[in-house]
Design a protein around this motif. Structure first.
Motif, PDB file in Angstrom:
ATOM      1  N   LEU A  22     -28.807  -0.858  58.730  1.00  0.00           N
ATOM      2  CA  LEU A  22     -27.918  -0.975  59.155  1.00  0.00           C
ATOM      3  C   LEU A  22     -26.738  -1.340  58.725  1.00  0.00           C
ATOM      4  O   LEU A  22     -26.039  -0.501  58.021  1.00  0.00           O
ATOM      5  CB  LEU A  22     -27.728  -0.625  60.566  1.00  0.00           C
ATOM      6  N   ALA A  23     -26.579  -2.769  58.288  1.00  0.00           N
ATOM      7  CA  ALA A  23     -26.197  -3.815  57.625  1.00  0.00           C
ATOM      8  C   ALA A  23     -25.534  -2.888  56.265  1.00  0.00           C
ATOM      9  O   ALA A  23     -23.723  -2.682  56.202  1.00  0.00           O
ATOM     10  CB  ALA A  23     -26.215  -4.440  57.642  1.00  0.00           C
ATOM     11  N   GLU A  24     -26.287  -2.759  55.195  1.00  0.00           N
ATOM     12  CA  GLU A  24     -26.340  -1.729  54.096  1.00  0.00           C
ATOM     13  C   GLU A  24     -25.626  -0.359  54.688  1.00  0.00           C
ATOM     14  O   GLU A  24     -24.932  -0.236  53.947  1.00  0.00           O
ATOM     15  CB  GLU A  24     -26.795  -1.055  53.242  1.00  0.00           C
ATOM     16  N   LEU A  25     -26.171  -0.096  55.620  1.00  0.00           N
ATOM     17  CA  LEU A  25     -25.542   1.550  55.591  1.00  0.00           C
ATOM     18  C   LEU A  25     -24.283   1.209  56.387  1.00  0.00           C
ATOM     19  O   LEU A  25     -22.900   1.941  55.081  1.00  0.00           O
ATOM     20  CB  LEU A  25     -25.494   1.951  56.450  1.00  0.00           C
ATOM     21  N   ILE A  26     -23.604   0.482  57.288  1.00  0.00           N
ATOM     22  CA  ILE A  26     -22.337  -0.125  56.769  1.00  0.00           C
ATOM     23  C   ILE A  26     -20.839  -0.277  55.863  1.00  0.00           C
ATOM     24  O   ILE A  26     -19.778  -0.729  55.606  1.00  0.00           O
ATOM     25  CB  ILE A  26     -21.806  -1.146  57.830  1.00  0.00           C
ATOM     26  N   VAL A  27     -21.815  -1.254  55.018  1.00  0.00           N
ATOM     27  CA  VAL A  27     -21.439  -1.902  53.881  1.00  0.00           C
ATOM     28  C   VAL A  27     -21.124  -0.941  52.640  1.00  0.00           C
ATOM     29  O   VAL A  27     -19.824  -0.558  52.197  1.00  0.00           O
ATOM     30  CB  VAL A  27     -21.862  -2.652  52.564  1.00  0.00           C
ATOM     31  N   GLN A  28     -21.794   0.584  52.164  1.00  0.00           N
ATOM     32  CA  GLN A  28     -21.543   1.438  51.794  1.00  0.00           C
ATOM     33  C   GLN A  28     -21.202   2.866  52.082  1.00  0.00           C
ATOM     34  O   GLN A  28     -20.089   3.344  51.653  1.00  0.00           O
ATOM     35  CB  GLN A  28     -23.850   1.931  51.634  1.00  0.00           C
ATOM     36  N   LEU A  29     -21.020   2.226  53.780  1.00  0.00           N
ATOM     37  CA  LEU A  29     -20.143   4.022  54.105  1.00  0.00           C
ATOM     38  C   LEU A  29     -18.638   2.918  53.873  1.00  0.00           C
ATOM     39  O   LEU A  29     -17.171   4.114  53.847  1.00  0.00           O
ATOM     40  CB  LEU A  29     -20.268   3.345  55.816  1.00  0.00           C
ATOM     41  N   GLY A  30     -18.502   1.836  54.738  1.00  0.00           N
ATOM     42  CA  GLY A  30     -16.998   1.030  53.564  1.00  0.00           C
ATOM     43  C   GLY A  30     -16.617   0.968  53.082  1.00  0.00           C
ATOM     44  O   GLY A  30     -15.487   0.429  52.109  1.00  0.00           O
ATOM     45  N   ASP A  31     -17.714   1.449  51.551  1.00  0.00           N
ATOM     46  CA  ASP A  31     -17.292   1.384  50.253  1.00  0.00           C
ATOM     47  C   ASP A  31     -16.796  -0.084  49.616  1.00  0.00           C
ATOM     48  O   ASP A  31     -15.671  -0.413  49.450  1.00  0.00           O
ATOM     49  CB  ASP A  31     -15.868   2.133  50.056  1.00  0.00           C
ATOM     50  N   ASP A  32     -17.364  -1.116  50.583  1.00  0.00           N
ATOM     51  CA  ASP A  32     -17.494  -2.375  50.609  1.00  0.00           C
ATOM     52  C   ASP A  32     -18.397  -3.324  49.506  1.00  0.00           C
ATOM     53  O   ASP A  32     -19.754  -2.206  49.464  1.00  0.00           O
ATOM     54  CB  ASP A  32     -17.332  -3.054  52.162  1.00  0.00           C
ATOM     55  N   LEU A  33     -18.552  -4.710  49.746  1.00  0.00           N
ATOM     56  CA  LEU A  33     -19.723  -5.543  49.285  1.00  0.00           C
ATOM     57  C   LEU A  33     -20.395  -6.340  50.014  1.00  0.00           C
ATOM     58  O   LEU A  33     -20.113  -6.987  51.036  1.00  0.00           O
ATOM     59  CB  LEU A  33     -19.029  -6.133  47.470  1.00  0.00           C
ATOM     60  N   PRO A  34     -21.943  -6.070  49.726  1.00  0.00           N
ATOM     61  CA  PRO A  34     -22.655  -6.886  50.894  1.00  0.00           C
ATOM     62  C   PRO A  34     -22.453  -8.133  50.738  1.00  0.00           C
ATOM     63  O   PRO A  34     -21.691  -8.916  49.915  1.00  0.00           O
ATOM     64  CB  PRO A  34     -23.926  -7.100  50.574  1.00  0.00           C
ATOM     65  N   SER A  35     -21.780  -9.187  51.694  1.00  0.00           N
ATOM     66  CA  SER A  35     -21.442 -10.317  52.370  1.00  0.00           C
ATOM     67  C   SER A  35     -22.849 -11.629  52.434  1.00  0.00           C
ATOM     68  O   SER A  35     -22.611 -12.840  52.918  1.00  0.00           O
ATOM     69  CB  SER A  35     -19.828 -10.612  53.143  1.00  0.00           C
ATOM     70  N   HIS A  36     -23.760 -10.985  52.562  1.00  0.00           N
ATOM     71  CA  HIS A  36     -24.953 -11.789  53.272  1.00  0.00           C
ATOM     72  C   HIS A  36     -26.387 -11.477  52.821  1.00  0.00           C
ATOM     73  O   HIS A  36     -26.484  -9.806  52.448  1.00  0.00           O
ATOM     74  CB  HIS A  36     -24.369 -11.981  54.614  1.00  0.00           C
ATOM     75  N   ALA A  59     -19.235   0.152  70.934  1.00  0.00           N
ATOM     76  CA  ALA A  59     -20.304  -0.450  71.710  1.00  0.00           C
ATOM     77  C   ALA A  59     -21.625  -0.791  71.082  1.00  0.00           C
ATOM     78  O   ALA A  59     -21.465   0.396  70.629  1.00  0.00           O
ATOM     79  CB  ALA A  59     -20.756   0.661  73.115  1.00  0.00           C
ATOM     80  N   PRO A  60     -22.553  -1.177  71.085  1.00  0.00           N
ATOM     81  CA  PRO A  60     -23.100  -1.793  70.136  1.00  0.00           C
ATOM     82  C   PRO A  60     -23.872  -0.716  70.055  1.00  0.00           C
ATOM     83  O   PRO A  60     -24.237   0.072  68.700  1.00  0.00           O
ATOM     84  CB  PRO A  60     -24.174  -3.092  70.264  1.00  0.00           C
ATOM     85  N   ALA A  61     -24.629  -0.331  70.973  1.00  0.00           N
ATOM     86  CA  ALA A  61     -26.116   0.751  71.507  1.00  0.00           C
ATOM     87  C   ALA A  61     -25.301   1.555  70.645  1.00  0.00           C
ATOM     88  O   ALA A  61     -25.703   2.897  70.127  1.00  0.00           O
ATOM     89  CB  ALA A  61     -25.915   0.965  73.070  1.00  0.00           C
ATOM     90  N   GLU A  62     -23.858   2.376  71.376  1.00  0.00           N
ATOM     91  CA  GLU A  62     -23.288   3.962  70.288  1.00  0.00           C
ATOM     92  C   GLU A  62     -23.212   3.457  69.095  1.00  0.00           C
ATOM     93  O   GLU A  62     -23.199   4.339  68.101  1.00  0.00           O
ATOM     94  CB  GLU A  62     -22.573   4.074  71.472  1.00  0.00           C
ATOM     95  N   LEU A  63     -23.422   2.538  68.833  1.00  0.00           N
ATOM     96  CA  LEU A  63     -23.203   2.272  66.863  1.00  0.00           C
ATOM     97  C   LEU A  63     -23.891   2.593  66.047  1.00  0.00           C
ATOM     98  O   LEU A  63     -24.658   3.260  65.598  1.00  0.00           O
ATOM     99  CB  LEU A  63     -22.729   0.855  67.012  1.00  0.00           C
ATOM    100  N   ALA A  64     -25.428   2.056  67.198  1.00  0.00           N
ATOM    101  CA  ALA A  64     -26.986   1.880  66.564  1.00  0.00           C
ATOM    102  C   ALA A  64     -27.021   3.365  66.829  1.00  0.00           C
ATOM    103  O   ALA A  64     -28.109   3.867  66.239  1.00  0.00           O
ATOM    104  CB  ALA A  64     -28.134   1.038  67.141  1.00  0.00           C
TER     105      ALA A  64
END
Lengths: 495, 251
Positions: free
Chosen positions: A142-156, A191-196
């Motif tokens: 999930l978190a890697e997906l957020i990073v990838q969709l955001g054209d971002d870099l992992p920070s943790h 809402a976390p449930a909706e995002l998930a």
């Protein structure tokens, strides 16, 4: 869309990147909230085990013993994986590993792969290498997906999108999901449930379509050739079982001799990383099995600086790391600077000792990493394999400013002191000179005492400005202690 | 009992009041204090910045200055930890560089004799009530090297709790580093300042009139930040509180 996330290449040295991060109020708030939450939970989870110190010592001992006989266990692992139907490849560096994986994917004829969250593939920049070959790598954590969709870099290490809050995540999903597959629902809130749920639906299509899965591994058991992935979301289980071809890229230090050794790490890893007694999913596989899971399994064993790191007696303890990220969550520097400032897939205290060893200290950023610490020791205290991170930090500082022996691609050599430390070197050597001569030291103290009313307390010139930008200086006393002591001693002596 | 005081260069130069407090306190407890004038600095700034070789003359100086004393009392967690944790490392590395066992031998000779002040009071003298009087609201910040390298644990708190008139208030996030870190404070000034500001605000929120530590180098950072933020909270070394009595209030 390139299909590649950004790159850490060309990033500024730590102090400059951290200075910008410190000013970002949203980032500071996100990080503070997240790290303090995990920090407190970890402490509670660890406190439940009365034998934690013994588990910690055992983990360190198992890793040290394995690293001492790494050649033996790797060869054993290769034999067992091969006997179980897998194919083992050896990659000396990132470029070789990327070449091997790219060729393996091309052989399948597929243009798309699904990925289990993996630090090794982040380290070598696999997604970018695959993108250059026209292959799209879909992150499924999930978190890697957020990073990838955001054209971002992992920070943790554990929570690559820790720098994002849920409002930001909602915006990233709403804006970018459609370009990668199933779009986010129009009514998406934060809402976390909706995002998930949005992520679940988006990812489900990718899982069912994929023919090739790519993973790392938390452990490799030499005695049976078994790989182990621990995770929370179940995306890993999907990637490891649904595709026809599975390619695992694993650092050579991830081998453990036996199943019994897992007893220790499967207790310490989840408690240290997610503060769970046991992680929800533990997947283990040994080669291939007819009628069950992938029909083809490749294991790419990655060196990429690990053997060189192993050659250093002090620095080698960094190879014990099981990537739990407890050190990040307690680090006051990480909390303020954020993960991107560390300029590598490995942020935080462990990154500050791993990156300059894996990549060397020649680059300005890499040379600045050992200094990205106040040496408070909180990282060492929580490390489940007892890596004395402050010790290694100081050891690497020495390598930066004094130079000394290192191993580069298997060859012992001496590196010269890094440039840009001339003034500091002169100042600290002069300090030693003066401090080794009490007369000189005393003269300096008296000079400071006599001119104390002239000394600015709020605005030092030159390098002193770094101090007085945020702190007043203490008032210089009229006389140093040693003068008082001497007067007192004389007085008592009646002289 | 006769002990040597290793005051540390920071205290000698910038915080002589702490040194006078240690002498007052120990003498009140019946301890004879020596201050060998050959002492200077433990070498921590050099060592922790990466200049291990530049710290070696100071290891020799320390060993020479304190030869023959059973107890070397240090009113600094950080400098005591430098001796106890890092001198043996310096010795080992020098030997590994083919320069013999001299430094390792010196380290071995001083490590077991070096004690931080609160360790000396609680473990060696066996006292927690030192007869002090300090009628102020005080919060205690456990500095990192004392906390984690020396493992001072509850010793400073137990000493403070026994001080008459002293009201000890909890510091939220007490175990978080203040951000000093020696040369870190200037090499990574932005992060150091951010850590310092968070610590200073936590101190101010306690309503204490003084913040107490066992390390004046950290106090220089915490106090300097407090002062810059316009706070009147005083940074005070634990020795100054423990030296204070009703008859002779310190300061």
């Amino acid at each position: 869309m390139s299909g590649a996330t950004g790159t850490y290449l060309g990033m500024p040295p730590f102090p400059r990147a951290a200075k910008d991060a410190v000013r970002d109020a949203t980032l500071r708030a996100n990080l503070r909230h997240a790290t303090h939450t995990i920090r407190d939970k970890r402490a509670a989870a660890v406190a439940e085990l009365p034998d934690w110190p013994e588990l910690r010592a055992a983990g360190a001992a198992i890793k040290d013993r394995t690293l001492r006989h790494l050649d033996h266990y790797l060869v054993q692992l290769e034999e067992r994986v091969t006997a179980a139907g897998g194919v083992v490849h050896w990659a000396a560096d990132a470029a070789e590993a990327n070449r091997i994986v790219t060729a393996l994917v091309k052989e399948t004829g597929e243009r798309e792969v699904i990925k289990v969250k993996s630090m090794a593939t982040q380290e070598i920049g696999l997604n970018e290498a695959l993108a250059k070959a026209g292959i799209r790598a879909n992150e499924t954590d999930l978190a890697e997906l957020i990073v990838q969709l955001g054209d971002d870099l992992p920070s943790h290490i554990l929570v690559p999108a820790i720098h994002r809050n849920r409002g930001e995540i909602r915006d990233i999903f709403a804006r970018n999901m459609a370009r990668w597959g199933r779009a986010a629902p129009e009514t998406l809130t934060d809402a976390p449930a909706e995002l998930a749920e949005a992520a679940r639906l988006h990812l489900r299509e990718k899982f069912l379509r994929a023919k090739v899965g790519i993973s790392g591994a938390n452990f490799m058991v030499a005695e049976t050739g078994t790989l182990v992935v621990v995770e929370s979301e179940g995306n890993g289980r999907m990637c490891l079982t649904l595709p026809e071809t599975l390619i695992s890229v694993v650092g050579i230090e991830k081998v453990v001799p036996s199943w019994q050794d897992l007893e220790v790490f499967l207790q310490t890893l989840p408690r240290s990383s997610t503060a769970e007694r046991m992680n929800p999913y533990t997947s283990m596989w040994t080669g291939t099995t007819d009628g069950d899971g992938p029909r083809v399994f490749h294991l790419v064993l990655l060196d990429n600086g690990r053997t060189d790191t192993l050659a250093d007696e002090v620095g080698r303890q960094a190879l014990r790391c099981i990537r739990c990220s407890a050190c990040l969550n307690v680090c006051p520097v990480y909390e303020r600077a954020g993960g991107h400032a560390y300029g590598s897939a490995y942020p935080g205290p462990i990154g500050a000792i791993l990156t300059p060893q894996l990549r060397g200290t020649a680059g300005e950023l890499d040379a600045s990493l050992p200094y990205a610490s106040s040496l408070c020791g909180a990282c060492y205290e929580v490390c489940p394999v007892a890596i004395d991170i402050p010790e290694v930090l100081v050891h690497l500082r020495e390598r930066v400013v004094q130079g000394g022996p290192v191993t580069v691609r298997g060859t012992r050599t001496r590196i010269r002191p890094a440039k840009g430390h001339a003034a500091e070197r002169a100042a600290l050597r002069a300090a030693t000179w003066a401090l080794d001569r009490p007369g000189a030291m005393r003269a300096g103290q008296r000079l400071a005492g006599r001119s104390r009313r002239l000394l600015p307390r709020r605005s030092l010139p030159g390098p002193g400005r770094a101090w007085t930008a945020s702190r007043d200086l203490p008032a210089v006393p009229a006389e140093p202690f040693r003068d008082w002591w001497q007067r007192r001693t004389r007085g008592e002596d009646g002289r | 009992m006769r002990v040597a005081l290793f005051l540390t260069c920071v205290n000698d130069t910038l915080y002589p009041a702490t040194g006078r407090a240690v002498v007052t306190l120990l003498e009140r407890l019946g301890v004879e204090v020596d201050f060998p004038v050959e002492q200077s600095c433990c070498g921590q700034p050099q060592f922790n910045t990466g200049y291990r070789h530049a710290s070696e003359p100071l290891v020799r100086r320390y060993a020479r200055a304190f030869e023959g004393y059973d107890h070397i009392v240090v009113p600094s967690g950080s400098c005591a930890a430098m001796v106890r944790d890092n001198y043996p490392r310096i010795g080992r590395k020098a030997a590994a560089e083919g320069r013999g066992g001299e430094l390792a031998g010196l380290a071995e000779s001083v490590v077991p004799r070096t004690v931080e002040l609160t360790e000396f009071l609680v473990d060696v003298l066996g006292v927690t009530d030192v007869g002090a009087y300090y009628p102020h609201r005080v919060t205690y910040h456990p500095t990192c090297h004392g906390l984690r390298m020396l493992g001072l644990g509850e010793r400073p708190r137990r000493l403070l709790e026994a001080v008459r008139g002293l009201e000890l208030v909890e510091l939220p996030g007490a175990q978080e580093c203040c951000g000093f870190g020696g040369t870190f404070a200037v090499k990574n000034a932005a992060v150091s300042a951010a850590m310092g500001a968070d610590k200073a605000r936590a101190v101010m929120a306690t309503g204490a009139s003084a913040v107490c530590t066992v390390d004046n180098s950290c106090q220089m950072h915490i106090g300097g930040t407090l002062s810059r933020l316009g706070s009147t909270v005083r940074p005070v070394h634990i020795a100054e509180i423990l030296a204070s009595t009703e008859e002779v209030p310190f300061r």
